[in-house]
Design a protein around this motif. Structure first.
Motif, PDB file in Angstrom:
ATOM      1  N   TYR A   1      37.036  40.815  39.552  1.00 48.32           N
ATOM      2  CA  TYR A   1      36.827  39.695  38.639  1.00 48.32           C
ATOM      3  C   TYR A   1      36.222  40.203  37.332  1.00 48.32           C
ATOM      4  O   TYR A   1      35.419  41.134  37.330  1.00 48.32           O
ATOM      5  CB  TYR A   1      35.829  38.681  39.224  1.00 48.32           C
TER       6      TYR A   1
ATOM      7  N   LEU B   1      30.894  41.190  32.382  1.00 51.09           N
ATOM      8  CA  LEU B   1      30.559  41.601  33.736  1.00 51.09           C
ATOM      9  C   LEU B   1      31.820  41.707  34.582  1.00 51.09           C
ATOM     10  O   LEU B   1      32.702  40.853  34.510  1.00 51.09           O
ATOM     11  CB  LEU B   1      29.616  40.585  34.388  1.00 51.09           C
TER      12      LEU B   1
ATOM     13  N   GLN C   1      30.544  38.615  46.096  1.00 46.46           N
ATOM     14  CA  GLN C   1      30.937  39.449  44.983  1.00 46.46           C
ATOM     15  C   GLN C   1      29.802  40.403  44.639  1.00 46.46           C
ATOM     16  O   GLN C   1      28.631  40.032  44.661  1.00 46.46           O
ATOM     17  CB  GLN C   1      31.255  38.584  43.760  1.00 46.46           C
TER      18      GLN C   1
ATOM     19  N   PHE D   1      28.412  42.692  41.606  1.00 41.82           N
ATOM     20  CA  PHE D   1      28.548  42.787  40.162  1.00 41.82           C
ATOM     21  C   PHE D   1      28.172  44.173  39.648  1.00 41.82           C
ATOM     22  O   PHE D   1      27.280  44.836  40.171  1.00 41.82           O
ATOM     23  CB  PHE D   1      27.643  41.754  39.476  1.00 41.82           C
ATOM     24  N   GLY D   2      28.873  44.566  38.596  1.00 40.45           N
ATOM     25  CA  GLY D   2      28.494  45.767  37.867  1.00 40.45           C
ATOM     26  C   GLY D   2      27.396  45.450  36.864  1.00 40.45           C
ATOM     27  O   GLY D   2      27.042  44.277  36.676  1.00 40.45           O
ATOM     28  N   PRO D   3      26.880  46.481  36.186  1.00 42.66           N
ATOM     29  CA  PRO D   3      25.769  46.282  35.251  1.00 42.66           C
ATOM     30  C   PRO D   3      26.188  45.650  33.936  1.00 42.66           C
ATOM     31  O   PRO D   3      25.345  45.245  33.146  1.00 42.66           O
ATOM     32  CB  PRO D   3      25.238  47.694  35.033  1.00 42.66           C
TER      33      PRO D   3
END
Lengths: 109, 115
Positions: free
Chosen positions: B33, B91, B104, B106-108
């Protein structure tokens, strides 16, 4: 389409106060519900999740889906300073997730 | 194991330039996403990839935005002819499988600033 509505923020509470953040949702399908938390300058992370009719507890937070009024309110009996963050309610069906607008919580000494 | 990674972490560009943002999902995660988070705002869904299925592009705000996912892994979000209102944190998140009860990760994020 799906939608999620959360308590309007910001919310400010003193330490050890009880917390309730409201979340209601609308979907024509069976859904799974989540609360994500985003601390300052960090990415969102999962706080807790629940399938229908099962209460979930994590880090002292609780949420219990109420199918009859399409709600998934987040509760904590006694907040700490470290709970200051933005809280997102989300629903998921199939692959796509729908997030609420988020509620900013500030806990003060 | 390794989490979701994004690059660059910060990007400053001039109005009208094109930018590419990269996301490396968690290995084995088939769902990916992209979200946009403007300052002080919530998560705005942009696009969703699931396996080899056609992506759900319903959140892309204009035709200046596009994304692709090569080999079912790395994804690139491209913004053409950037505008100042594109400034935000972008994001990326990944999820294992298409099951709705999976969380989910999440990346930074990539902080994009358009001057």
């Amino acid at each position: 389409g799906d939608s999620v509505t959360q308590t309007e923020g910001p919310v400010t509470l003193p330490e050890r106060a009880a917390l309730t953040l409201n979340c209601t949702y609308q979907s024509s399908y069976s859904t799974f519900l989540f609360w994500y938390v985003q601390y300052l300058n960090k990415e969102p992370e999962l706080l807790l999740k629940s399938s229908e009719n099962q209460e979930t507890d994590s880090r002292g937070f609780q949420a219990s889906p109420i199918k009859s009024d399409s709600s998934f309110h987040l509760e904590k009996p006694s907040v700490q300073l470290s709970d200051s963050a933005v809280y997102y309610c989300a629903l998921s069906r199939a692959g796509k997730s729908t997030f609420g607008d988020g509620t900013t919580l500030t806990v003060k000494p | 194991g390794a989490g979701v990674s994004q690059s660059p972490s910060n990007k400053v560009t001039e109005k009208g330039k094109d930018v590419e943002l990269r996301c490396d999902p968690i290995s084995g995660h088939t769902a990916l996403y992209w979200y946009r988070q403007s300052l002080g705002q919530g998560l705005e869904f942009l696009i969703y990839f699931q396996g080899n299925s056609a992506p759900d592009k319903s959140g892309l705000p204009s035709d200046r935005f596009s994304a692709e996912r090569t080999g079912g892994s790395v994804s690139t979000l491209t913004i053409q002819r950037t505008q100042q209102e594109d400034s935000a944190v972008y994001l990326c998140a990944s999820k294992q499988g298409g099951s709705p009860d999976n969380e989910q990760f999440f990346g930074p994020g990539t902080r994009l600033t358009v001057l």
